[in-house]
Design a protein around this motif. Structure first.
Motif, PDB file in Angstrom:
ATOM      1  N   ALA A  53      -5.165  -6.662   5.283  1.00 34.26           N
ATOM      2  CA  ALA A  53      -3.933  -6.206   5.329  1.00 34.26           C
ATOM      3  C   ALA A  53      -3.361  -5.908   6.523  1.00 34.26           C
ATOM      4  O   ALA A  53      -3.996  -5.713   7.305  1.00 34.26           O
ATOM      5  CB  ALA A  53      -4.058  -5.208   4.371  1.00 34.26           C
ATOM      6  N   THR A  55       0.231  -3.979   8.505  1.00 31.45           N
ATOM      7  CA  THR A  55       1.356  -3.166   8.430  1.00 31.45           C
ATOM      8  C   THR A  55       2.346  -3.109   9.830  1.00 31.45           C
ATOM      9  O   THR A  55       1.542  -3.415  10.595  1.00 31.45           O
ATOM     10  CB  THR A  55       0.906  -1.835   7.787  1.00 31.45           C
ATOM     11  N   GLN A  65       0.820   1.126   2.035  1.00 27.67           N
ATOM     12  CA  GLN A  65      -0.414   0.205   2.060  1.00 27.67           C
ATOM     13  C   GLN A  65      -1.320   0.924   1.402  1.00 27.67           C
ATOM     14  O   GLN A  65      -2.375   0.483   0.442  1.00 27.67           O
ATOM     15  CB  GLN A  65      -0.608  -0.466   3.092  1.00 27.67           C
ATOM     16  N   TRP A  66      -1.718   2.113   1.988  1.00 28.91           N
ATOM     17  CA  TRP A  66      -2.927   2.906   1.370  1.00 28.91           C
ATOM     18  C   TRP A  66      -2.649   3.094  -0.131  1.00 28.91           C
ATOM     19  O   TRP A  66      -3.826   2.786  -0.834  1.00 28.91           O
ATOM     20  CB  TRP A  66      -2.768   4.384   1.927  1.00 28.91           C
ATOM     21  N   THR A  79      -7.716  -3.491   7.947  1.00 31.48           N
ATOM     22  CA  THR A  79      -6.252  -3.523   7.854  1.00 31.48           C
ATOM     23  C   THR A  79      -5.898  -3.479   9.401  1.00 31.48           C
ATOM     24  O   THR A  79      -6.687  -2.981  10.289  1.00 31.48           O
ATOM     25  CB  THR A  79      -5.715  -2.207   7.313  1.00 31.48           C
ATOM     26  N   SER A  81      -2.339  -2.808  11.974  1.00 26.41           N
ATOM     27  CA  SER A  81      -1.064  -2.291  12.017  1.00 26.41           C
ATOM     28  C   SER A  81      -0.542  -2.675  13.628  1.00 26.41           C
ATOM     29  O   SER A  81      -1.058  -2.534  14.546  1.00 26.41           O
ATOM     30  CB  SER A  81      -1.139  -0.798  12.153  1.00 26.41           C
TER      31      SER A  81
END
Length: 240
Positions: A53, A55, A65-66, A79, A81
């Motif tokens: 994922a 972000t 997203q969490w 994830t 970012s």
């Protein structure tokens, strides 16, 4: 190829006030929290799973997203970012309401800033305390890359770098990817995925909060299908 799903964050506090938010790190409303959870439940019920994922570095996408991954029981997946997925930087318009800006500059000019593909708003002053170069989260970024105001075209150029460097290689490994992003960085991704789309169509592409946009791609990352998941009480794009 794997699935690519793009979700705009849940409603933020400034979304609800019709303020130009951009790179300001505003959190979500309770409605936004529920939008994100609803998106996660819808994805889980439709059988989606993700390997990775992405972000932006702003809390409204990170928290969304969490919540999505929590509803999907996928909080363990890697994830990433990155600032290149941030919302469009609205320059000197940042923090003002749409009504305030219309009163000052006129509705036609504001419409051009909001929905013109290449129209850049007045820049934020470089000595403004809110300028990205003054924020610790961007201290590892070359200051010359940090904007003081962007058009949608500028946003597409910024997102394109990260798309080619980070997202595209993962998709080519046949992995399922979730991107939780913002209205205009989502439009940028749509432009990269659908390059034949006209500038005006990209600029007016509707991006509701918390509604997953699903792409099915072939081995060359050409779009085979694009559709939005049906979300109970889905909202239309509120603003900016």
């Amino acid at each position: 190829m794997g699935n690519l799903v793009i979700v705009r964050h849940g409603e933020s506090q400034w979304n609800s006030q019709n303020r130009f938010t951009g790179w300001t790190d505003i959190d979500m409303t309770e409605k936004g929290v529920q939008q994100a959870r609803c998106a996660g439940r819808a994805l889980a019920q439709a059988g989606y799973r993700f390997d990775l994922a992405f972000t932006s570095v702003l809390r409204r996408t990170i928290r969304s997203q969490w919540l999505i991954l929590d509803e999907m029981d996928l909080m363990f997946i890697p994830t990433v970012s990155h600032w290149r997925l941030n919302e469009r930087h609205y320059g000197a318009l940042t923090g003002h309401t749409r009504a305030e800006i219309i009163e000052r500059f006129g509705e036609e000019q504001v419409w051009q800033w909001r929905r013109g593909y290449a129209s850049r708003p007045p820049l934020m002053a470089d000595d403004d305390a809110r300028a990205p170069v003054r924020e610790s989260r961007y201290r590892a970024v070359d200051p010359a890359l940090l904007p003081l105001g962007e058009s949608l075209e500028d946003t597409v150029a910024r997102v394109r770098v990260f798309w080619h460097e980070a997202i595209e290689p993962v998709l080519r490994q046949d992995r399922d990817v979730l991107i939780c992003t913002h209205g205009n960085s989502q439009r940028a991704l749509v432009r990269l995925l659908e390059p034949a789309m006209a500038d005006e169509e990209v600029a007016r592409f509707d991006v509701p909060n918390g509604v997953p946009l699903v792409y099915r791609l072939n081995s060359d990352l050409a779009v085979l299908d694009r559709h939005s998941l049906q979300i109970p009480e889905a909202t239309v794009s509120a603003l900016l």
